[in-house]
Design an enzyme around this catalytic site. Structure first.
Site, short mmCIF file in Angstrom:
data_model
loop_
_atom_site.label_atom_id
_atom_site.label_comp_id
_atom_site.label_asym_id
_atom_site.label_seq_id
_atom_site.Cartn_x
_atom_site.Cartn_y
_atom_site.Cartn_z
N SER A 143 31.55 29.21 34.99
CA SER A 143 31.73 30.62 35.31
C SER A 143 30.98 30.96 36.59
O SER A 143 31.33 30.46 37.65
CB SER A 143 31.29 31.48 34.12
OG SER A 143 31.63 32.83 34.30
N GLU A 161 46.96 43.83 41.28
CA GLU A 161 47.42 44.36 42.56
C GLU A 161 47.94 43.19 43.39
O GLU A 161 47.56 42.04 43.15
CB GLU A 161 46.27 45.02 43.33
CG GLU A 161 45.63 46.22 42.67
CD GLU A 161 44.50 46.78 43.54
OE1 GLU A 161 44.63 46.76 44.77
OE2 GLU A 161 43.49 47.20 42.96
N HIS A 185 37.64 31.83 35.23
CA HIS A 185 38.37 32.66 34.23
C HIS A 185 39.73 33.02 34.84
O HIS A 185 40.18 34.17 34.75
CB HIS A 185 37.59 33.93 33.91
CG HIS A 185 36.20 33.70 33.39
ND1 HIS A 185 35.94 33.35 32.08
CD2 HIS A 185 34.99 33.77 34.01
CE1 HIS A 185 34.63 33.23 31.91
NE2 HIS A 185 34.04 33.46 33.07
#
Length: 282
Positions: A143, A161, A185
């Protein structure tokens, strides 16, 4: 009494090679532990001493204890929790000596800006870079610990977006993989557009988006190998013929032509020297 994991063995030629493992987060810590076990094996197996840097976490003591117990259960020889909660700790001679004993170093998740601000330009980071680049230590990060791997890193950003200049905030990473920008992720949080936005800003870099419980394993010979349950997305801008990135307003969609994208799953490889994807052998 802790039991040794029968998967681990004594070190051999393959486990001694230099390697960097970028993990997309939420790696399996309970059942098969495929990624964490592979990290321990590549770090020396039964003879490995693992260093844990939990500095990205808001609760570094608890995070350090968590990974200490996991790696001891997997069956390594020793675990050193290297607590760095202030930049001055990166100059601590005792910490530097303990780092030198580590054949593998694992950076936990949390906040990549916190991690980079605590480690950047410290003697600890310089020593860790030397050990990794000389093949003395295997490096893994999950991560936030993966996000800091590049020379440029994604500090934060949005999703849902189209790619645009305001979608991603960039900062300085720790530079273990200077030529890549890592995102984590990845499909789990719909981050393709923000990685494309980052690559539009830095078209000399290669984008590597890593799903949860998935690892992009960078070998010393220039190959990236995928390990785990998800996918690794390669965003390659080498052949881009045009981008509107320098000319559009912050929130306007970015045009980008001839961008190359590869989706790789467990066992697939990507040659970082030739920029070719290689199918896994069945």
């Amino acid at each position: 009494m802790l039991q040794l994991n029968p998967i681990l063995t004594s070190p051999d030629a393959s486990s001694a090679k230099s390697v960097v493992m970028a993990v997309g987060g939420a790696e399996d810590k309970v059942h098969g532990r495929q990624i964490l076990t592979t990290f321990c094996q590549r770090s020396g197996g039964l003879d490995a001493t693992i260093g844990v840097i939990p500095s990205a976490s808001r609760e570094p003591d608890a995070m350090g204890r968590l990974y200490h117990d996991i790696f001891m259960e997997i069956g390594v020889k020793a675990v050193e929790v290297l607590l760095v909660s202030d930049r001055s700790h990166g100059e601590n001679p005792d910490l530097l000596e303990r780092l030198e004993r580590c054949s593998g170093v694992f950076m936990s998740g949390g906040d990549q800006l916190r991690l980079s601000s605590l480690l950047d330009e410290t003697p600890l980071l310089e020593k860790l870079r030397h050990q990794v680049w000389q093949g003395q230590s295997v490096l893994a990060g999950t991560s936030a610990g993966a996000a800091v791997m590049g020379e440029r890193m994604i500090a934060s950003g949005g999703s849902n977006e189209p790619p645009n200049r305001s979608l991603v905030d960039m900062s300085t990473g720790l530079g273990f993989l200077p030529d890549v920008i890592v995102d984590q992720h990845f499909h789990n949080r719909n981050r393709l557009a923000r990685l494309i936005s980052a690559i539009s800003a830095y078209p000399e870099k290669l984008g590597v988006g890593i799903d949860e419980d998935t690892c992009a394993l960078f070998e010393a010979d220039g190959h990236l190998k995928v390990l785990g349950r998800g996918a690794v997305t390669i965003v390659d801008p080498r052949d881009v013929s045009y981008t509107s990135y320098p000319h559009v307003d912050l929130t306007d969609p970015v045009s980008i032509y001839n961008l190359r994208v590869h989706i790789l799953s467990d066992g697939d490889c990507y040659n970082l020297l030739t920029h070719r994807a290689l199918h896994k052998t069945v």
